[in-house]
Design a protein around this motif. Structure first.
Motif, PDB file in Angstrom:
ATOM      1  N   ILE A 176       0.835  -1.203   0.000  1.00  0.00           N
ATOM      2  CA  ILE A 176       0.000   0.000   0.000  1.00  0.00           C
ATOM      3  C   ILE A 176       0.868   1.250   0.000  1.00  0.00           C
ATOM      4  N   ALA A 177       1.838   1.285   0.888  1.00  0.00           N
ATOM      5  CA  ALA A 177       2.728   2.449   0.950  1.00  0.00           C
ATOM      6  C   ALA A 177       3.594   2.544  -0.298  1.00  0.00           C
ATOM      7  N   PHE A 178       4.018   1.398  -0.808  1.00  0.00           N
ATOM      8  CA  PHE A 178       4.847   1.369  -2.003  1.00  0.00           C
ATOM      9  C   PHE A 178       4.100   1.940  -3.205  1.00  0.00           C
ATOM     10  N   VAL A 179       2.861   1.510  -3.391  1.00  0.00           N
ATOM     11  CA  VAL A 179       2.081   1.987  -4.546  1.00  0.00           C
ATOM     12  C   VAL A 179       1.860   3.491  -4.467  1.00  0.00           C
ATOM     13  N   LYS A 180       1.633   4.017  -3.277  1.00  0.00           N
ATOM     14  CA  LYS A 180       1.453   5.460  -3.128  1.00  0.00           C
ATOM     15  C   LYS A 180       2.701   6.217  -3.567  1.00  0.00           C
ATOM     16  N   GLN A 181       3.861   5.767  -3.119  1.00  0.00           N
ATOM     17  CA  GLN A 181       5.097   6.441  -3.502  1.00  0.00           C
ATOM     18  C   GLN A 181       5.394   6.259  -4.986  1.00  0.00           C
ATOM     19  N   LEU A 182       5.166   5.052  -5.498  1.00  0.00           N
ATOM     20  CA  LEU A 182       5.418   4.790  -6.911  1.00  0.00           C
ATOM     21  C   LEU A 182       4.525   5.677  -7.780  1.00  0.00           C
ATOM     22  N   THR A 183       3.271   5.772  -7.415  1.00  0.00           N
ATOM     23  CA  THR A 183       2.331   6.607  -8.166  1.00  0.00           C
ATOM     24  C   THR A 183       2.770   8.071  -8.153  1.00  0.00           C
ATOM     25  N   ALA A 184       3.236   8.537  -7.016  1.00  0.00           N
ATOM     26  CA  ALA A 184       3.690   9.924  -6.900  1.00  0.00           C
ATOM     27  C   ALA A 184       4.894  10.180  -7.796  1.00  0.00           C
ATOM     28  N   ILE A 185       5.807   9.211  -7.880  1.00  0.00           N
ATOM     29  CA  ILE A 185       6.991   9.372  -8.731  1.00  0.00           C
ATOM     30  C   ILE A 185       6.585   9.423 -10.202  1.00  0.00           C
ATOM     31  N   VAL A 186       5.662   8.533 -10.598  1.00  0.00           N
ATOM     32  CA  VAL A 186       5.180   8.554 -11.988  1.00  0.00           C
ATOM     33  C   VAL A 186       4.451   9.859 -12.274  1.00  0.00           C
ATOM     34  N   LYS A 187       3.669  10.301 -11.316  1.00  0.00           N
ATOM     35  CA  LYS A 187       2.889  11.537 -11.499  1.00  0.00           C
ATOM     36  C   LYS A 187       3.789  12.738 -11.721  1.00  0.00           C
ATOM     37  N   ALA A 188       4.936  12.748 -11.086  1.00  0.00           N
ATOM     38  CA  ALA A 188       5.865  13.869 -11.245  1.00  0.00           C
ATOM     39  C   ALA A 188       6.361  13.992 -12.676  1.00  0.00           C
ATOM     40  N   SER A 189       6.345  12.906 -13.417  1.00  0.00           N
ATOM     41  CA  SER A 189       6.787  12.927 -14.812  1.00  0.00           C
ATOM     42  C   SER A 189       5.639  12.872 -15.808  1.00  0.00           C
ATOM     43  N   ASP A 190       4.570  12.182 -15.422  1.00  0.00           N
ATOM     44  CA  ASP A 190       3.445  11.999 -16.353  1.00  0.00           C
ATOM     45  C   ASP A 190       2.170  11.822 -15.535  1.00  0.00           C
ATOM     46  N   GLU A 191       1.459  12.901 -15.330  1.00  0.00           N
ATOM     47  CA  GLU A 191       0.266  12.882 -14.479  1.00  0.00           C
ATOM     48  C   GLU A 191      -0.796  11.948 -15.031  1.00  0.00           C
ATOM     49  N   LYS A 192      -0.954  11.896 -16.341  1.00  0.00           N
ATOM     50  CA  LYS A 192      -1.979  11.042 -16.927  1.00  0.00           C
ATOM     51  C   LYS A 192      -1.643   9.569 -16.727  1.00  0.00           C
ATOM     52  N   ALA A 193      -0.389   9.217 -16.932  1.00  0.00           N
ATOM     53  CA  ALA A 193       0.019   7.825 -16.769  1.00  0.00           C
ATOM     54  C   ALA A 193      -0.139   7.376 -15.322  1.00  0.00           C
ATOM     55  N   SER A 194       0.052   8.294 -14.381  1.00  0.00           N
ATOM     56  CA  SER A 194      -0.017   7.926 -12.964  1.00  0.00           C
ATOM     57  C   SER A 194      -1.404   7.433 -12.564  1.00  0.00           C
ATOM     58  N   ARG A 195      -2.423   7.813 -13.344  1.00  0.00           N
ATOM     59  CA  ARG A 195      -3.773   7.368 -13.034  1.00  0.00           C
ATOM     60  C   ARG A 195      -3.939   5.852 -13.213  1.00  0.00           C
ATOM     61  N   TYR A 196      -3.029   5.246 -13.967  1.00  0.00           N
ATOM     62  CA  TYR A 196      -3.174   3.826 -14.318  1.00  0.00           C
ATOM     63  C   TYR A 196      -2.181   2.916 -13.595  1.00  0.00           C
ATOM     64  N   VAL A 197      -1.420   3.481 -12.678  1.00  0.00           N
ATOM     65  CA  VAL A 197      -0.531   2.643 -11.875  1.00  0.00           C
ATOM     66  C   VAL A 197      -1.383   1.760 -10.956  1.00  0.00           C
ATOM     67  N   HIS A 198      -1.080   0.465 -10.927  1.00  0.00           N
ATOM     68  CA  HIS A 198      -1.753  -0.474 -10.017  1.00  0.00           C
ATOM     69  C   HIS A 198      -3.247  -0.599 -10.362  1.00  0.00           C
TER      70      HIS A 198
END
Length: 452
Positions: A81-103
């Protein structure tokens, strides 16, 4: 485990596979594979999956806040749970649209279980290679020592002659069976996990089965026919095979450590600077590798107990049983690999003493050949009569401290049946080893696939 103790019981590569950093890398690999699988069947945009793959490399682990993960995991109940939150935040910093589809559409257990399977696959590859090396080494030693006569022991007592090669062939045979077990179980146990909240993948609509198939292809794992969140037999089967391997190695270590006893002296572990020494007794050569292997053989069954207990789970996803695997399974892998490493070291460099084997054969003054004498006499005198005759001679040999052959040679019934030369042959240990050489040949043939 502390680094000091890890050096005694574990193996570095397998320990690294189950390290915190590696777990996070495996989880990242799983998330990327999930995105690519979903894009391949039209669940998420291709551009999103490509962006997630580009951003989520192994190096992304260096961007994760480990301390924050530790603290958040304690509250969340698992690391995902904590990992996915951080991973999503890292993706969002580069590509906000792509971050919506993590996990997308997955649950925490999907990620952790699949990451665990990837860890197990890589660790199994190492263990399989180690076991193969042990197998080949002990086969070579069995061939080398196939004619080296030694005493066989039952109930820790001298029994009948065998050859050292036969003892080694038995070890080789069990290694062959363990290799077969690994090969047979891999397709069955190395399976992805993807089921969503309750195993239905409802969040993926009518694409669930297609995503599972694509997900398994991405990771080169087996696609399960249905989710297995609450059915832990795959994990337990893997651990059980490792436990068998460790138990078999423990049997070998018990044997060679007993053969190293001062009074026996038939074997020695490889020598090395400071190896096997004592802090107070300069003369000691302790069986240090055996101690490590035997410790693993003592520890693994306890760890297995927690995995077996954890199989009794509640409904679709469990409370406690699954989590217990996180502690037990990595240690079983590490102990198994460590035991294999130390066993190979011993088999490769053990020091064999034919002189001590001969001395131990002779230390009972012929008593170990009593059965051979009885079986030679039995066709002529009857088995029971022969048994009584030889038993009485054994008692006299012990009481009078004489060699059994001398006493046997004085018995009139024996002198009527056998010449002195024939009696010498009967008392020759090499003449009473049965089909040992055929067994060794069968083990050697089996190793190259010439026999089942």
């Amino acid at each position: 485990m502390s680094r000091l103790y890890a050096s005694l019981f574990y193996q570095k590569q397998v320990t690294e596979i189950f390290s915190d950093r590696s777990l996070l890398i495996y989880m990242t690999v799983v998330e990327v594979a999930l995105a690519k699988a979903q894009a391949s069947v039209g669940v998420i945009p291709q551009e999103a999956a490509q962006s997630i793959e580009t951003i989520c490399t192994a190096q992304i682990v260096e961007q994760l806040d480990m301390e924050a993960l530790v603290m958040a995991s304690e509250q969340a109940g698992n690391i995902a749970i904590a990992f996915v939150k951080q991973l999503t935040a890292i993706v969002k910093a580069s590509d906000e649209k792509a971050s919506r589809y993590v996990h997308w559409g997955a649950t925490s257990q999907d990620i952790l279980d699949t990451a665990c399977i990837l860890q197990c696959r890589d660790a199994l590859d190492i263990i399989e290679a180690q076991l193969g090396n042990v197998h080949q080494t002990v086969l070579a030693q069995a061939q080398t020592h196939r004619n080296l006569i030694m005493i066989g022991r039952t109930w820790l007592q001298q029994a009948l002659p065998i050859t050292f090669g036969h003892k080694l062939a038995r070890w080789a045979s069990v290694c062959k069976r363990d290799l077969a077990r690994i090969g047979q179980m891999k397709p069955r146990v190395l399976s992805v996990q993807l089921g969503g909240a309750v195993g239905s993948l409802a969040s993926l609509g009518n694409h669930g089965s297609a995503v599972v198939s694509a997900f398994s292809r991405q990771l080169n794992l087996t696609a399960p026919v249905c989710t297995w969140h609450g059915e832990r037999d795959r994990i337990v089967e893997m651990a059980s095979v490792l436990a068998l391997i460790v138990g078999n190695l423990g049997k070998m270590a018990r044997d060679w450590s007993l053969m190293m006893q001062t009074e026996i002296g038939e074997l020695q572990e490889p020598a090395g600077n400071g190896r096997g020494g004592s802090s107070t007794m300069p003369h000691k050569r302790n069986p240090v590798a055996a101690a490590s292997v035997l410790a693993a053989a003592s520890r693994v069954p306890v760890l297995m107990a927690s995995l077996y207990q954890g199989m009794v789970q509640e409904h679709e996803r469990s409370l406690g049983g699954w989590q217990a695997e996180w502690l037990s399974l990595p240690e079983i892998f590490q102990l198994c690999s460590g035991a294999l490493e130390r066993t190979l070291n011993v088999l490769d460099g053990m020091r064999v003493s034919p002189e001590m084997m001969q001395r131990n054969l002779e230390c009972t003054h012929g008593l170990v050949m009593a059965e051979a004498v009885m079986m030679a006499l039995a066709p002529k005198l009857g088995r029971l009569n022969a048994h009584h005759l030889v038993e009485d001679a054994c008692k006299r040999a012990i009481k009078e401290q004489r060699h059994l052959k001398a006493l046997i040679g004085e018995i009139e019934e024996v002198r009527q049946q056998f010449t002195a030369t024939q009696l010498d042959d009967i008392f020759r240990p090499a003449s009473y080893i049965g089909n040992i050489q055929e067994q060794i040949d069968a083990v050697l043939r089996q190793a190259v696939g010439a026999a089942d």
